[in-house]
Structures are given as C-alpha cells and as structure tokens.
Design a protein around this motif. Structure first.
Motif, PDB file in Angstrom:
ATOM      1  N   ALA A 185       0.861  -0.894   0.512  1.00  0.00           N
ATOM      2  CA  ALA A 185       0.219   0.313   0.231  1.00  0.00           C
ATOM      3  C   ALA A 185       0.582   1.186  -0.193  1.00  0.00           C
ATOM      4  CB  ALA A 185      -0.533   0.431   1.493  1.00  0.00           C
ATOM      5  N   ASP A 186       0.423   2.093  -0.865  1.00  0.00           N
ATOM      6  CA  ASP A 186       0.896   3.136  -0.677  1.00  0.00           C
ATOM      7  C   ASP A 186       2.579   3.668  -1.194  1.00  0.00           C
ATOM      8  OD1 ASP A 186      -1.866   4.924   1.211  1.00  0.00           O
ATOM      9  OD2 ASP A 186      -0.786   3.862   2.307  1.00  0.00           O
ATOM     10  N   ASP A 187       2.432   2.740  -1.767  1.00  0.00           N
ATOM     11  CA  ASP A 187       4.323   2.716  -2.930  1.00  0.00           C
ATOM     12  C   ASP A 187       3.943   2.479  -3.860  1.00  0.00           C
ATOM     13  OD1 ASP A 187       6.604   2.117  -3.090  1.00  0.00           O
ATOM     14  OD2 ASP A 187       7.127   0.623  -1.948  1.00  0.00           O
ATOM     15  N   GLU A 188       3.796   3.459  -4.463  1.00  0.00           N
ATOM     16  CA  GLU A 188       4.125   3.013  -6.382  1.00  0.00           C
ATOM     17  C   GLU A 188       4.876   2.490  -7.229  1.00  0.00           C
ATOM     18  OE1 GLU A 188       1.162   4.621  -7.882  1.00  0.00           O
ATOM     19  OE2 GLU A 188       0.288   5.498  -6.042  1.00  0.00           O
ATOM     20  N   GLU A 189       5.981   2.365  -6.425  1.00  0.00           N
ATOM     21  CA  GLU A 189       7.329   1.537  -7.079  1.00  0.00           C
ATOM     22  C   GLU A 189       7.386  -0.298  -6.226  1.00  0.00           C
ATOM     23  OE1 GLU A 189       8.526   3.121  -8.864  1.00  0.00           O
ATOM     24  OE2 GLU A 189       7.890   5.138  -9.246  1.00  0.00           O
ATOM     25  N   ASP A 245       4.221 -24.812  -2.357  1.00  0.00           N
ATOM     26  CA  ASP A 245       4.786 -25.400  -0.869  1.00  0.00           C
ATOM     27  C   ASP A 245       5.637 -26.379  -1.839  1.00  0.00           C
ATOM     28  OD1 ASP A 245       4.861 -26.271   1.738  1.00  0.00           O
ATOM     29  OD2 ASP A 245       3.762 -28.059   1.368  1.00  0.00           O
ATOM     30  N   ASP A 246       4.331 -27.569  -2.699  1.00  0.00           N
ATOM     31  CA  ASP A 246       5.473 -28.030  -3.640  1.00  0.00           C
ATOM     32  C   ASP A 246       7.091 -28.130  -3.919  1.00  0.00           C
ATOM     33  OD1 ASP A 246       3.297 -30.113  -2.247  1.00  0.00           O
ATOM     34  OD2 ASP A 246       2.673 -30.308  -4.751  1.00  0.00           O
ATOM     35  N   GLN A 247       6.744 -26.881  -5.157  1.00  0.00           N
ATOM     36  CA  GLN A 247       7.921 -25.974  -5.864  1.00  0.00           C
ATOM     37  C   GLN A 247       8.897 -25.096  -4.707  1.00  0.00           C
ATOM     38  OE1 GLN A 247       8.291 -27.009  -8.582  1.00  0.00           O
ATOM     39  NE2 GLN A 247       6.011 -28.821  -8.253  1.00  0.00           N
ATOM     40  N   ASP A 248       8.009 -25.437  -2.857  1.00  0.00           N
ATOM     41  CA  ASP A 248       9.123 -24.533  -2.285  1.00  0.00           C
ATOM     42  C   ASP A 248       9.401 -22.958  -2.995  1.00  0.00           C
ATOM     43  OD1 ASP A 248      10.694 -24.413  -0.082  1.00  0.00           O
ATOM     44  OD2 ASP A 248      12.747 -24.586  -0.450  1.00  0.00           O
ATOM     45  N   ILE A 249       8.657 -22.777  -3.141  1.00  0.00           N
ATOM     46  CA  ILE A 249       8.686 -21.213  -2.886  1.00  0.00           C
ATOM     47  C   ILE A 249       8.635 -20.432  -2.892  1.00  0.00           C
ATOM     48  CG2 ILE A 249       7.395 -19.533  -5.230  1.00  0.00           C
ATOM     49  CD1 ILE A 249       6.770 -21.686  -6.988  1.00  0.00           C
ATOM     50  N   LYS A 250       9.115 -19.388  -2.827  1.00  0.00           N
ATOM     51  CA  LYS A 250       9.307 -18.765  -1.240  1.00  0.00           C
ATOM     52  C   LYS A 250       7.929 -17.583  -1.237  1.00  0.00           C
ATOM     53  CE  LYS A 250      11.902 -14.964   0.996  1.00  0.00           C
ATOM     54  NZ  LYS A 250      12.635 -14.995   2.333  1.00  0.00           N
ATOM     55  N   LEU A 251       7.142 -17.260   0.167  1.00  0.00           N
ATOM     56  CA  LEU A 251       6.585 -16.184   0.675  1.00  0.00           C
ATOM     57  C   LEU A 251       6.768 -15.069   1.542  1.00  0.00           C
ATOM     58  CD1 LEU A 251       3.625 -19.006   1.012  1.00  0.00           C
ATOM     59  CD2 LEU A 251       4.082 -18.313  -1.690  1.00  0.00           C
ATOM     60  N   TYR A 252       6.153 -14.423   1.201  1.00  0.00           N
ATOM     61  CA  TYR A 252       6.204 -12.789   1.783  1.00  0.00           C
ATOM     62  C   TYR A 252       5.450 -12.593   2.514  1.00  0.00           C
ATOM     63  CZ  TYR A 252      10.535 -12.732  -1.294  1.00  0.00           C
ATOM     64  OH  TYR A 252      11.713 -12.577  -1.459  1.00  0.00           O
ATOM     65  N   THR A 253       5.223 -12.320   3.748  1.00  0.00           N
ATOM     66  CA  THR A 253       4.178 -12.706   4.826  1.00  0.00           C
ATOM     67  C   THR A 253       3.262 -10.677   4.974  1.00  0.00           C
ATOM     68  OG1 THR A 253       4.994 -14.415   5.813  1.00  0.00           O
ATOM     69  CG2 THR A 253       3.395 -12.573   7.179  1.00  0.00           C
ATOM     70  N   TYR A 254       2.122 -10.479   5.105  1.00  0.00           N
ATOM     71  CA  TYR A 254       2.243  -8.858   5.464  1.00  0.00           C
ATOM     72  C   TYR A 254       0.780  -8.881   6.483  1.00  0.00           C
ATOM     73  CZ  TYR A 254       4.997  -7.708   1.448  1.00  0.00           C
ATOM     74  OH  TYR A 254       5.832  -7.853   0.406  1.00  0.00           O
ATOM     75  N   LYS A 255       0.297  -8.113   6.905  1.00  0.00           N
ATOM     76  CA  LYS A 255      -0.272  -7.717   7.429  1.00  0.00           C
ATOM     77  C   LYS A 255      -1.743  -6.494   6.288  1.00  0.00           C
ATOM     78  CE  LYS A 255       1.511  -6.466  12.489  1.00  0.00           C
ATOM     79  NZ  LYS A 255       1.422  -5.592  13.061  1.00  0.00           N
ATOM     80  N   PRO A 256      -2.672  -7.377   6.719  1.00  0.00           N
ATOM     81  CA  PRO A 256      -4.248  -7.043   5.419  1.00  0.00           C
ATOM     82  C   PRO A 256      -3.845  -5.598   4.823  1.00  0.00           C
ATOM     83  CG  PRO A 256      -5.167  -8.704   6.721  1.00  0.00           C
ATOM     84  CD  PRO A 256      -4.009  -8.627   7.522  1.00  0.00           C
ATOM     85  N   GLU A 257      -3.568  -4.970   6.215  1.00  0.00           N
ATOM     86  CA  GLU A 257      -3.684  -3.455   6.155  1.00  0.00           C
ATOM     87  C   GLU A 257      -2.414  -3.232   5.118  1.00  0.00           C
ATOM     88  OE1 GLU A 257      -3.082  -4.629  10.417  1.00  0.00           O
ATOM     89  OE2 GLU A 257      -3.775  -5.280   8.902  1.00  0.00           O
ATOM     90  N   ASN A 258      -1.485  -3.911   5.017  1.00  0.00           N
ATOM     91  CA  ASN A 258       0.055  -3.331   3.879  1.00  0.00           C
ATOM     92  C   ASN A 258      -0.282  -3.630   3.084  1.00  0.00           C
ATOM     93  OD1 ASN A 258       0.757  -2.322   6.724  1.00  0.00           O
ATOM     94  ND2 ASN A 258       1.868  -4.269   7.178  1.00  0.00           N
ATOM     95  N   LEU A 259      -1.378  -4.243   2.526  1.00  0.00           N
ATOM     96  CA  LEU A 259      -1.906  -4.315   0.948  1.00  0.00           C
ATOM     97  C   LEU A 259      -2.683  -3.367   0.557  1.00  0.00           C
ATOM     98  CD1 LEU A 259      -1.001  -7.857   0.793  1.00  0.00           C
ATOM     99  CD2 LEU A 259       0.775  -6.775   0.666  1.00  0.00           C
ATOM    100  N   GLU A 260      -2.649  -3.569  -0.926  1.00  0.00           N
ATOM    101  CA  GLU A 260      -4.343  -2.692  -2.056  1.00  0.00           C
ATOM    102  C   GLU A 260      -3.854  -3.410  -2.779  1.00  0.00           C
ATOM    103  OE1 GLU A 260      -2.148   1.087  -4.201  1.00  0.00           O
ATOM    104  OE2 GLU A 260      -3.151   1.167  -1.776  1.00  0.00           O
ATOM    105  N   PHE A 261      -5.665  -4.013  -3.594  1.00  0.00           N
ATOM    106  CA  PHE A 261      -5.565  -4.402  -4.859  1.00  0.00           C
ATOM    107  C   PHE A 261      -4.555  -3.446  -5.571  1.00  0.00           C
ATOM    108  CE2 PHE A 261      -8.691  -5.607  -1.958  1.00  0.00           C
ATOM    109  CZ  PHE A 261      -9.271  -7.381  -2.322  1.00  0.00           C
ATOM    110  N   VAL A 262      -4.390  -4.860  -6.828  1.00  0.00           N
ATOM    111  CA  VAL A 262      -3.751  -4.199  -7.960  1.00  0.00           C
ATOM    112  C   VAL A 262      -5.111  -4.026  -9.021  1.00  0.00           C
ATOM    113  CG1 VAL A 262      -2.225  -4.416 -10.413  1.00  0.00           C
ATOM    114  CG2 VAL A 262      -1.666  -4.876  -7.067  1.00  0.00           C
ATOM    115  N   GLU A 263      -5.357  -3.674  -9.858  1.00  0.00           N
ATOM    116  CA  GLU A 263      -6.525  -2.954 -10.476  1.00  0.00           C
ATOM    117  C   GLU A 263      -5.721  -3.186 -12.004  1.00  0.00           C
ATOM    118  OE1 GLU A 263      -7.633   1.114 -10.938  1.00  0.00           O
ATOM    119  OE2 GLU A 263      -8.168   1.617  -8.939  1.00  0.00           O
TER     120      GLU A 263
END
Length: 263
Positions: A185-189, A245-263
C-alpha cells in the motif's frame, strides 16, 4: 444447528487434499475435510481463537497428507473429532462409541448427496455417549422400531466448556483471497504480487520476530511462480498454496492493512 455452505476454495482444497492423502475412499475423505472446515468456521465465529487449535489446518490449506493425530481439534483442552456422514445412523450413541472411543468430544456434521452444504447437528462428550449406551443396554430395552435416539447437545453450548463469555463475529474481515493481485500500500514503485494464503488469527504467525495479533496474508511474486514447472496462472487459486509448498517457492508475509489491490 448451523448450516455451512463451502465456497469454491473450500471444495477444491477438500477434494485435492483427499486425493493427495491417497485416501481409499476419496468421496468419504472429501466430505470429512468439509466437516472439519465447517467446524473450523464455527470455532472462528464463537470460540476465542486462543482456546482452540485445528490439527489439520495446514495440511488442508496446502493439500498435503495429514500428520498422524487421533483427533481433529483441541478445544478448551479437550480432544475433539468431527464425524461427517450422509447416513444419520452414524450418529447413534452405540455407533459413535464403537467407532471412536478415545476422543473427549464428538462433533456431528451431516451432509447431503450433492455436498453443497453441511449441517452441524451438535456435539457430545464421549463419556456421556458411553454412559447412554450402558444405560440403554441395562435398563431401556429395545428402542422403538421407527425412533432411534441421537445424542447431541446444541452447538452453542460448546462455549460453556470454556470461559464464561462469547466472542461473537470473530470471522476475519480481510478483503483478500487467494489469486488476488496486490501490492504494498502507498508505494507506487512496489511490485505486483499474488495472494497465495490468507491465514486467520489462530495460526499465530510471527512477523519480524513478533507474534502478529490478527490475520496475515502471504504472497508470492510472479517471477518466482514462473520458475515452477507448471503454468501457475492456470492453477486454481485454491491450489496456489499447495503449488508453492511443493515447489518451495518463497512466500512473503504482510498484514492486510499493508496491502492494496492492483487494478
């Protein structure tokens, strides 16, 4: 009683996990998974999150085989097993005792043929079920031909086993679901990411070494997803967690308020 209507993610995960588990009877295992999901929803609505734990939460979310456990939930320190059946005779006291006498509490969930909804009929202590079986055999004689006793306390009375309080409407208010495109959220880049998992408060996730008070969202970046062997964009959103999980792809954790939808 409560009616539970699974959504597409619930149905897909319940089915895929049953197949990944290698169940001999996939249909029976699938509806058993749905019964557990139904009871988890009840716990999340009516029982304080710190007072219960779902043993198979990660296994069903990631569609992995379950680690061995004799019960499905722990609620207020009691071992709870969820029994799901289309045949209500499975909920007769004698049948429940014969099939599962080691747990503390049995929760009964009934489902229809087409599996579009389930009904949580109620619950009962195993000790009470055993007592009713003994009493029936010693004093009651045969039951009426067309009436058989189903032992089940109302679901809401389950709250009486713990603190004298009711935490109503605890269901997460998180707007995100697996498959959503999001960014910080609030990060144009900020780079676009894909929601893979939405974890409710009872999973007790840590972020930067601190326990998160509430739910969190885990995301993966398309560049990482593309490194897997399959076309990740063609995978059901319900199975993205299993894929990562099967492919061991790295996940990143956020609080919901720190994310926003991409239109």
């Amino acid at each position: 009683m409560y009616q539970f209507t699974p959504d597409e993610i619930d149905l897909t995960r319940a089915d895929y996990q049953a197949k990944q588990q290698g169940a001999k009877d996939v249909q029976k295992k699938r509806v058993g998974n749905l019964g557990e999901i139904a009871f988890e929803q009840f716990c999340r609505e009516y029982i304080p999150a710190e007072m219960w734990e779902w043993e198979n939460e990660e296994a069903i979310r990631r569609c992995n085989p379950e680690s061995f456990s004799g019960h499905d939930f722990e609620v207020f320190g009691f071992k709870v097993d969820v029994k799901t059946s289309r045949d209500v005779s499975a909920f007769l006291p004698k049948t429940l005792v014969e099939n599962d006498s080691d747990d503390d509490i049995i929760v009964m969930a009934w489902h229809r043929d087409n599996e579009d909804s389930l009904i949580l009929l109620g619950w009962e202590h195993m000790a009470v079920l055993k007592s009713k079986v003994r009493t029936s055999e010693q004093y009651s004689g045969e039951e009426p031909e067309k009436l058989q006793h189903l032992a089940a306390q109302p679901m809401n009375s389950l709250q009486d086993l713990g603190p004298n309080m009711a935490y109503m409407n605890q269901k997460p208010k998180n707007p995100f679901r697996p498959g959503d495109r999001v960014k910080r959220a609030d990060d144009e880049e900020a780079s676009e990411a894909v929601v893979v998992e939405v974890l409710p408060p009872e999973t007790k996730v840590k972020l930067y070494g601190q326990k998160v008070d509430g739910e969190v969202v885990r995301v993966a970046f398309p560049s990482s997803l593309a490194e897997g062997p399959g076309d990740w964009e063609g995978i059901s959103p319900a199975l993205l967690s299993s894929y990562c999980d099967d492919q061991d792809i790295k996940l990143y954790t956020y609080k919901p308020e720190n994310l926003e939808f991409v239109e």
